[in-house]
Design an enzyme around this catalytic site. Structure first.
Site, PDB file in Angstrom:
ATOM      1  N   ASN A  86       5.933  -1.910  11.511  1.00 42.55           N
ATOM      2  CA  ASN A  86       4.982  -1.150  10.368  1.00 42.55           C
ATOM      3  C   ASN A  86       5.373  -1.991   8.910  1.00 42.55           C
ATOM      4  O   ASN A  86       6.321  -3.069   9.225  1.00 42.55           O
ATOM      5  CB  ASN A  86       5.278   0.338  10.217  1.00 42.55           C
ATOM      6  CG  ASN A  86       4.032   0.959   9.802  1.00 42.55           C
ATOM      7  OD1 ASN A  86       3.283   0.701   8.790  1.00 42.55           O
ATOM      8  ND2 ASN A  86       3.801   2.065  10.502  1.00 42.55           N
ATOM      9  N   SER A  97       5.774   4.881   8.645  1.00 44.12           N
ATOM     10  CA  SER A  97       5.105   4.594   7.461  1.00 44.12           C
ATOM     11  C   SER A  97       5.931   4.993   6.319  1.00 44.12           C
ATOM     12  O   SER A  97       6.496   6.016   6.593  1.00 44.12           O
ATOM     13  CB  SER A  97       3.742   5.277   7.459  1.00 44.12           C
ATOM     14  OG  SER A  97       2.610   4.504   8.271  1.00 44.12           O
ATOM     15  N   PHE A 142      -1.663   8.031   4.530  1.00 43.32           N
ATOM     16  CA  PHE A 142      -2.422   8.579   5.493  1.00 43.32           C
ATOM     17  C   PHE A 142      -3.897   9.505   4.934  1.00 43.32           C
ATOM     18  O   PHE A 142      -3.886  10.660   5.492  1.00 43.32           O
ATOM     19  CB  PHE A 142      -1.713   9.609   6.430  1.00 43.32           C
ATOM     20  CG  PHE A 142      -0.652   8.907   7.071  1.00 43.32           C
ATOM     21  CD1 PHE A 142      -0.434   7.702   7.400  1.00 43.32           C
ATOM     22  CD2 PHE A 142       0.503   9.658   7.639  1.00 43.32           C
ATOM     23  CE1 PHE A 142       0.646   7.069   8.020  1.00 43.32           C
ATOM     24  CE2 PHE A 142       1.471   9.277   8.410  1.00 43.32           C
ATOM     25  CZ  PHE A 142       1.523   7.913   8.627  1.00 43.32           C
ATOM     26  N   ASN A 153       5.023   5.958   3.515  1.00 43.64           N
ATOM     27  CA  ASN A 153       4.316   6.679   2.522  1.00 43.64           C
ATOM     28  C   ASN A 153       4.164   8.198   2.660  1.00 43.64           C
ATOM     29  O   ASN A 153       3.405   8.890   1.898  1.00 43.64           O
ATOM     30  CB  ASN A 153       3.053   5.748   2.002  1.00 43.64           C
ATOM     31  CG  ASN A 153       2.951   4.552   1.887  1.00 43.64           C
ATOM     32  OD1 ASN A 153       3.900   4.181   0.899  1.00 43.64           O
ATOM     33  ND2 ASN A 153       2.402   3.689   2.451  1.00 43.64           N
ATOM     34  N   THR A 154       4.589   8.719   3.659  1.00 44.78           N
ATOM     35  CA  THR A 154       4.750  10.102   3.936  1.00 44.78           C
ATOM     36  C   THR A 154       6.269  10.588   4.102  1.00 44.78           C
ATOM     37  O   THR A 154       7.142  10.080   4.526  1.00 44.78           O
ATOM     38  CB  THR A 154       4.256  10.423   5.425  1.00 44.78           C
ATOM     39  OG1 THR A 154       2.897  10.017   5.414  1.00 44.78           O
ATOM     40  CG2 THR A 154       4.486  12.075   5.459  1.00 44.78           C
ATOM     41  N   ASN A 182       0.841  -1.061   0.003  1.00 48.72           N
ATOM     42  CA  ASN A 182      -0.036  -0.074  -0.117  1.00 48.72           C
ATOM     43  C   ASN A 182       0.899   1.162   0.117  1.00 48.72           C
ATOM     44  O   ASN A 182       1.894   1.257   0.489  1.00 48.72           O
ATOM     45  CB  ASN A 182      -0.941   0.005   1.176  1.00 48.72           C
ATOM     46  CG  ASN A 182      -0.437   0.685   2.413  1.00 48.72           C
ATOM     47  OD1 ASN A 182      -0.442   1.912   2.547  1.00 48.72           O
ATOM     48  ND2 ASN A 182       0.333  -0.223   3.203  1.00 48.72           N
ATOM     49  N   LYS A 216       5.399   3.326  17.527  1.00 51.67           N
ATOM     50  CA  LYS A 216       5.489   2.210  16.338  1.00 51.67           C
ATOM     51  C   LYS A 216       6.658   2.502  15.295  1.00 51.67           C
ATOM     52  O   LYS A 216       6.916   3.557  14.729  1.00 51.67           O
ATOM     53  CB  LYS A 216       4.093   2.206  15.585  1.00 51.67           C
ATOM     54  CG  LYS A 216       4.036   1.190  14.497  1.00 51.67           C
ATOM     55  CD  LYS A 216       2.538   1.169  13.941  1.00 51.67           C
ATOM     56  CE  LYS A 216       2.394  -0.110  12.792  1.00 51.67           C
ATOM     57  NZ  LYS A 216       1.105  -0.231  12.403  1.00 51.67           N
TER      58      LYS A 216
HETATM   59  C1  LIG Z   1      -3.658  -1.007   3.566  1.00 46.78           C
HETATM   60  C2  LIG Z   1      -2.742  -0.887   4.681  1.00 46.78           C
HETATM   61  C3  LIG Z   1      -2.662   0.524   5.361  1.00 46.78           C
HETATM   62  C4  LIG Z   1      -1.918   0.840   6.449  1.00 46.78           C
HETATM   63  N1  LIG Z   1      -2.192   1.858   7.195  1.00 46.78           N
HETATM   64  C5  LIG Z   1      -1.423   2.186   8.137  1.00 46.78           C
HETATM   65  C6  LIG Z   1      -1.415   3.231   8.911  1.00 46.78           C
HETATM   66  O1  LIG Z   1      -2.206   4.394   8.452  1.00 46.78           O
HETATM   67  N2  LIG Z   1      -0.474   3.606   9.750  1.00 46.78           N
HETATM   68  C7  LIG Z   1       0.088   2.482  10.731  1.00 46.78           C
HETATM   69  O2  LIG Z   1       0.634   2.527  11.729  1.00 46.78           O
HETATM   70  N3  LIG Z   1       0.179   1.267  10.064  1.00 46.78           N
HETATM   71  C8  LIG Z   1      -0.615   1.094   8.710  1.00 46.78           C
HETATM   72  N4  LIG Z   1      -0.459  -0.144   8.083  1.00 46.78           N
HETATM   73  C9  LIG Z   1       0.487  -0.941   8.743  1.00 46.78           C
HETATM   74  C10 LIG Z   1      -0.154  -2.051   9.643  1.00 46.78           C
HETATM   75  O3  LIG Z   1      -0.684  -1.459  10.780  1.00 46.78           O
HETATM   76  C11 LIG Z   1       0.711  -3.172  10.115  1.00 46.78           C
HETATM   77  O4  LIG Z   1       1.829  -2.581  10.656  1.00 46.78           O
HETATM   78  C12 LIG Z   1       1.155  -3.855   8.878  1.00 46.78           C
HETATM   79  O5  LIG Z   1       0.357  -4.019   7.898  1.00 46.78           O
HETATM   80  C13 LIG Z   1       1.848  -5.065   9.131  1.00 46.78           C
HETATM   81  O6  LIG Z   1       0.862  -6.059   9.634  1.00 46.78           O
HETATM   82  P1  LIG Z   1       0.328  -7.148   8.742  1.00 46.78           P
HETATM   83  O7  LIG Z   1       1.324  -7.898   8.147  1.00 46.78           O
HETATM   84  O8  LIG Z   1      -0.685  -8.010   9.451  1.00 46.78           O
HETATM   85  O9  LIG Z   1      -0.671  -6.402   7.595  1.00 46.78           O
HETATM   86  C14 LIG Z   1      -1.167  -0.164   7.072  1.00 46.78           C
HETATM   87  C15 LIG Z   1      -1.222  -1.541   6.292  1.00 46.78           C
HETATM   88  C16 LIG Z   1      -2.037  -1.785   5.168  1.00 46.78           C
HETATM   89  C17 LIG Z   1      -2.126  -3.185   4.559  1.00 46.78           C
END
Ligand SMILES: Cc1cc2nc3c(=O)[nH]c(=O)nc-3n(C[C@H](O)[C@H](O)[C@H](O)COP(=O)(O)O)c2cc1C
Length: 355
Positions: A248, A181, A120, A183-184, A116, A219
């Site tokens: 993350n 993250s 934000f 993406n910022t 992704n 985080k």
């Molecule tokens: C579509 C998407 C959007 C995410 N947006 C955020 C976010 O806004 N803030 C954040 O701290 N983590 C965000 N994450 C990261 C997740 O919280 C998590 O840390 C990461 O996906 C690893 O866990 P997973 O493998 O179970 O997905 C996002 C993950 C995905 C897949």
């Protein structure tokens, strides 16, 4: 059943369209009190052996929904009813922002992964505060994850995070400073200790001043060098933070064929996420609560993270492949396993394989 629906129907549609459809359906569930309560009674964790306490908050189970799914806090009740012990909302920024251009969400089904670059997208802290301020019909534990508004320069980042914290800390069961993250632009640079110290100190002052004192966590990214993981851990201890959420998404593309830019999550992240957890536990001992996230797919993964020292475990990506009963299933199977091992309190197993 869900797998069939996923492969035959959902996977044919744009992932973000499916996400919005899901969010709207969950909001509908949230405004239907009878159904919401029925679903909660049926699916939420209720086995006493699953209960766990972290930073003064009593969780009905260890497994929660990671940040990024419920960006605007509209589905907290629905996701709690579906079996998550807590829902981390956000990332929320002080100012509303649209996020990056679409397409920005990609499924990698063969690798059981997601990429992704949402950036934000959210309605801002005031809007989230209004939603979180409403009374809830089912019990729900809410973590609020805050990040930097994209247009705010790095030199004003502290002020921007503090603005969000002031509005949201009083409404949160715990607060998370997200500096990880991908993406910022520039966000992850804030993980450098000399930038992170003033940021965490300022947000902590706000979190400490709420009537209940809101627990504060940070985080971190899986892409930090080990020495930097240690440095953040030491800083968290020095400042008296409550915990660390690791990890993350990653910018690494190891094990996947896609070259889309953004953060990679799901199965390919599993090994590094576990490695970071183990490193953190070795570094901080019992001094901090560790929340493990990244590549968790099933009860075996949750079990492994608990043994390695996580008090709470979170997931997101696997839900896209496993469906809405995922969290319920994990808690149900975890309760069975605890019984099989004659464990009546999660504290007996947390950190058991930690060195
Ligand atoms: C579509 C998407 C959007 C995410 N947006 C955020 C976010 O806004 N803030 C954040 O701290 N983590 C965000 N994450 C990261 C997740 O919280 C998590 O840390 C990461 O996906 C690893 O866990 P997973 O493998 O179970 O997905 C996002 C993950 C995905 C897949």
């Amino acid at each position: 059943m869900y797998r069939f629906v996923f492969t035959q129907v959902l996977s044919r549609f744009d992932p973000e369209d499916v996400h919005h459809l899901t969010i709207n359906a969950l909001r509908l569930l949230s405004v239907t009190p009878v159904v919401k309560r029925l679903v909660h009674r049926r699916l939420a964790p209720r086995d006493p052996a699953l209960r766990v306490q972290a930073f003064g908050v009593h969780f009905p189970g260890p497994f929660g929904l990671a940040a990024g799914f419920d960006k605007d806090a509209g589905c907290v009740e629905a996701m709690s009813a579906l079996g998550f012990s807590h829902v981390e909302v956000g990332t929320i920024t002080a100012h509303a922002q649209p996020g990056n251009a679409r397409p920005r969400l990609f499924r990698l089904p063969r690798e059981r992964a997601i990429i992704n670059r949402m950036g934000f997208n959210n309605a801002g802290a005031s809007a989230a505060a209004r939603v979180l301020g409403r009374a809830r019909g089912v019990p729900a534990i809410v973590g609020v994850n805050i990040g930097k508004t994209k247009v705010v320069p790095e030199s004003e980042a502290v002020h921007d995070y503090v603005a969000s914290a002031k509005q949201l800390a009083p409404l949160a069961d715990y607060l998370v400073v997200n500096v990880s993250s991908p993406n910022t632009p520039g966000l992850r640079d804030l993980q450098a200790v000399e930038l992170l110290r003033p940021l965490l100190r300022a947000v902590k002052e706000v979190a400490d001043s709420t009537p209940k004192r809101t627990p504060l966590l940070v985080k971190i990214a899986p892409d930090l060098a080990d020495a930097d993981v240690d440095a953040v851990a030491d800083l968290a201890l020095e400042l008296g933070l409550d915990g660390i959420i690791a990890t993350n998404t990653t910018i690494s593309r190891e094990g996947v064929s896609s070259t889309e830019t953004g953060g990679l999550s799901g199965r390919p992240l599993k090994a590094r996420s576990l490695e970071v957890l183990r490193r953190l536990r070795g570094r901080v001992g019992d001094g901090l609560v560790l929340v493990s996230v990244g590549g968790v797919e099933d009860v075996d993964d949750v079990w492994e993270r608990l043994l390695a020292g996580a008090t709470l475990v979170q997931g997101y990506s696997a839900m896209i492949y496993e469906g809405p009963l995922w969290a319920h299933r994990i808690h149900r199977e975890l309760a069975r396993r605890l019984r099989r091992h004659r464990v009546s309190d999660l504290r007996e197993i947390i950190g058991r394989t930690a060195t």
